[in-house]
Design a protein around this motif. Structure first.
Motif, mmCIF file in Angstrom:
data_model
loop_
_atom_site.group_PDB
_atom_site.id
_atom_site.type_symbol
_atom_site.label_atom_id
_atom_site.label_comp_id
_atom_site.label_asym_id
_atom_site.label_seq_id
_atom_site.Cartn_x
_atom_site.Cartn_y
_atom_site.Cartn_z
ATOM 1 N N ARG A 1 0.814 -1.219 0.000
ATOM 2 C CA ARG A 1 0.000 0.000 0.000
ATOM 3 C C ARG A 1 0.851 1.274 0.000
ATOM 4 N N THR A 2 2.171 1.116 -0.202
ATOM 5 C CA THR A 2 3.039 2.289 -0.148
ATOM 6 C C THR A 2 3.483 2.699 -1.545
ATOM 7 N N ILE A 3 3.345 3.967 -1.835
ATOM 8 C CA ILE A 3 3.867 4.525 -3.082
ATOM 9 C C ILE A 3 5.045 5.389 -2.652
ATOM 10 N N SER A 4 6.258 4.863 -2.827
ATOM 11 C CA SER A 4 7.450 5.546 -2.330
ATOM 12 C C SER A 4 7.958 6.512 -3.394
ATOM 13 N N CYS A 5 8.115 7.781 -3.013
ATOM 14 C CA CYS A 5 8.650 8.779 -3.942
ATOM 15 C C CYS A 5 9.979 9.293 -3.395
ATOM 16 N N SER A 6 10.927 9.460 -4.275
ATOM 17 C CA SER A 6 12.186 10.044 -3.841
ATOM 18 C C SER A 6 12.890 10.626 -5.057
ATOM 19 N N SER A 7 14.122 11.088 -4.835
ATOM 20 C CA SER A 7 14.825 11.697 -5.960
ATOM 21 C C SER A 7 16.325 11.657 -5.746
ATOM 22 N N LEU A 8 17.045 12.045 -6.785
ATOM 23 C CA LEU A 8 18.503 12.097 -6.690
ATOM 24 C C LEU A 8 18.980 13.503 -6.324
ATOM 25 N N SER A 9 18.039 14.449 -6.279
ATOM 26 C CA SER A 9 18.389 15.866 -6.115
ATOM 27 C C SER A 9 19.266 16.138 -4.909
ATOM 28 N N LYS A 10 18.807 15.682 -3.751
ATOM 29 C CA LYS A 10 19.479 16.001 -2.500
ATOM 30 C C LYS A 10 20.672 15.082 -2.290
ATOM 31 N N THR A 11 20.516 13.825 -2.677
ATOM 32 C CA THR A 11 21.555 12.819 -2.409
ATOM 33 C C THR A 11 22.833 13.100 -3.191
ATOM 34 N N TYR A 12 22.679 13.606 -4.427
ATOM 35 C CA TYR A 12 23.873 13.844 -5.255
ATOM 36 C C TYR A 12 24.056 15.337 -5.573
ATOM 37 N N SER A 13 23.324 16.192 -4.880
ATOM 38 C CA SER A 13 23.419 17.650 -5.079
ATOM 39 C C SER A 13 23.182 18.036 -6.537
ATOM 40 N N ILE A 14 22.090 17.513 -7.102
ATOM 41 C CA ILE A 14 21.756 17.786 -8.507
ATOM 42 C C ILE A 14 20.271 18.170 -8.636
ATOM 43 N N THR A 15 19.865 19.183 -7.853
ATOM 44 C CA THR A 15 18.435 19.543 -7.855
ATOM 45 C C THR A 15 17.957 19.993 -9.242
ATOM 46 N N GLY A 16 18.876 20.539 -10.034
ATOM 47 C CA GLY A 16 18.483 21.030 -11.358
ATOM 48 C C GLY A 16 18.403 19.940 -12.426
#
Ligand code: GLN
Length: 389
Positions: A223-238
């Motif tokens: 029942r979990t829809i996990s959302c995440s990103s590489l922005s913060k982890t690799y300092s690439i928000t753009g």
């Protein structure tokens, strides 16, 4: 002239993004919108150069380039301790911003209710409204940002379709305890509710804390829809690279929403980011150590400036109490501070459902020298306020 849709009148422009424009207009040090002023790892810069030269430059597979999904599946399977299948469990999106929107549109029918903890990251309210749903707010009470279990029970009793969980939490820096997560999980199972997570700060949890992926709690993957990103982890928000991880049946629906929203995330950047996903585990330890040092530095500058705050356990934000600074209102205070002190923060009221006007949010994802310069300016805050009074 035709009028614009009603739904666009139900939410406001982002105050976080607006404060970046205010900061730029006054040449202030921008501690409002959370993004680093330092470079991504050198290996990623090199990989981006290679991708610029060698491609791919045309569309990737809409739900993510196979190489990117394979590398992400390896990393997340290892960290989550669950077999994440790159073919059936992942959609790559344009940042977690799109991941959350796609998740909400996948989960909700018009008229559904969605539980949102307050304070919240601004986007969740807009996501809820744009997907036709309605928020039910549950307070995380400052200064500790805990929730009242009965209030959460009452929210679940209103038959929501989903709950949004930002952990580690923006803006409060709260890291939900395992017991709190298990309590949410129990209610989600009892009431058959989706949990949509925003885990973009998964690698920024300060010792002795440890990130718990909600999807890994007993019975929760389905029942979990996990959302995440590489922005913060690799300092690439753009670079705008995010993803949804969920069971195959949910992913089938997310793929369709995502395809029509954006077709896909940037192909050359997916190619380059594989290098990041394949970095050894020591990279994440170093990232955590680097942010631990930034937190130490910035909190010391706040202490020196005589500011009180809630010490964040995760993410790179800190909520500061401006009571006693004679500010009529947090928005006015932040605009004045950007203009006169030269440091930009986000007024706390933009994160709260409740009428909270005494908090502002700083972020500290900045080089040590930027934080030091901000610290120097903030040291003059009390003095300037006295003169203004
Ligand atoms: N997450 C960042 C913040 O809260 C900003 C993200 C964004 O503006 N897209 O400041």
């Amino acid at each position: 002239m035709p009028t614009t849709s009603q739904r666009t009148s139900l939410f406001n422009e982002s105050v976080i993004r607006r404060m970046t424009r205010v900061a730029n207009a006054h040449g202030a040090i921008n501690l409002s919108q959370g993004f680093p002023d330092f470079d991504p790892p050198e290996a990623l810069l090199k990989a981006a150069e290679r991708a610029a030269r060698n491609g791919p430059h045309q569309y990737a597979v809409t739900w993510g380039a196979p190489g990117f999904r394979a590398a992400l599946a390896r990393k997340q399977s290892r960290l989550m301790g669950l077999p994440i299948d790159p073919e059936t469990n992942i959609v790559v999106t344009c940042g977690s911003t799109e991941a959350m929107m796609a998740a909400m549109m996948t989960a909700c029918n018009p008229g559904d209710k969605v539980i949102i903890f307050s304070p919240f990251y601004e986007n969740y309210v807009a996501d809820t409204i744009l997907s036709g749903a309605e928020p039910i707010y549950v307070a995380l009470r400052p200064p500790g940002f805990g929730f009242d279990p009965d209030e959460l029970r009452r929210a679940f009793a209103q038959k929501p379709k989903a709950l949004i969980l930002c952990n580690p939490s923006n803006p409060s820096g709260k890291v939900f305890t395992r017991d709190e997560l298990l309590f949410i999980a129990k209610l989600a199972a009892e009431h058959d509710v989706f949990v949509i997570t925003d885990e973009v700060y998964e690698h920024i949890v300060y010792a002795p804390g440890k990130h718990v992926y909600f999807a890994t709690l007993p019975g929760m993957f389905d029942r979990t829809i996990s959302c995440s990103s590489l922005s913060k982890t690799y300092s690439i928000t753009g670079w705008r690279l995010g993803y949804v991880i969920a069971p195959a049946t949910i992913i089938d629906a997310v793929r369709k929403v995502h395809d029509f929203l954006t077709v896909g995330a940037a192909a050359p950047l997916q190619e380059a980011a594989i290098t990041g996903l394949e970095l050894p585990h020591s990279y994440y330890d170093e990232l955590r150590a680097a942010y631990t040092e930034k937190r130490r530095l910035f909190l010391k500058y706040l202490d020196d400036a005589g500011l009180t705050y809630t010490r964040p356990d995760g993410a790179y934000y800190v909520m500061v109490d401006i009571t006693g600074f004679g500010a009529a209102d947090d928005m006015e205070f932040c605009e004045w501070m950007a203009r006169e002190i030269g440091v930009a923060a986000v007024p706390g009221s933009s994160f709260f459902r409740e009428p909270v006007r005494h908090l502002i949010r700083f972020h500290f994802a900045k080089k040590a020298e930027t934080l030091a310069a901000a610290g120097e300016r903030l040291a003059g805050l009390r003095e300037r306020l006295k003169r203004r009074a």
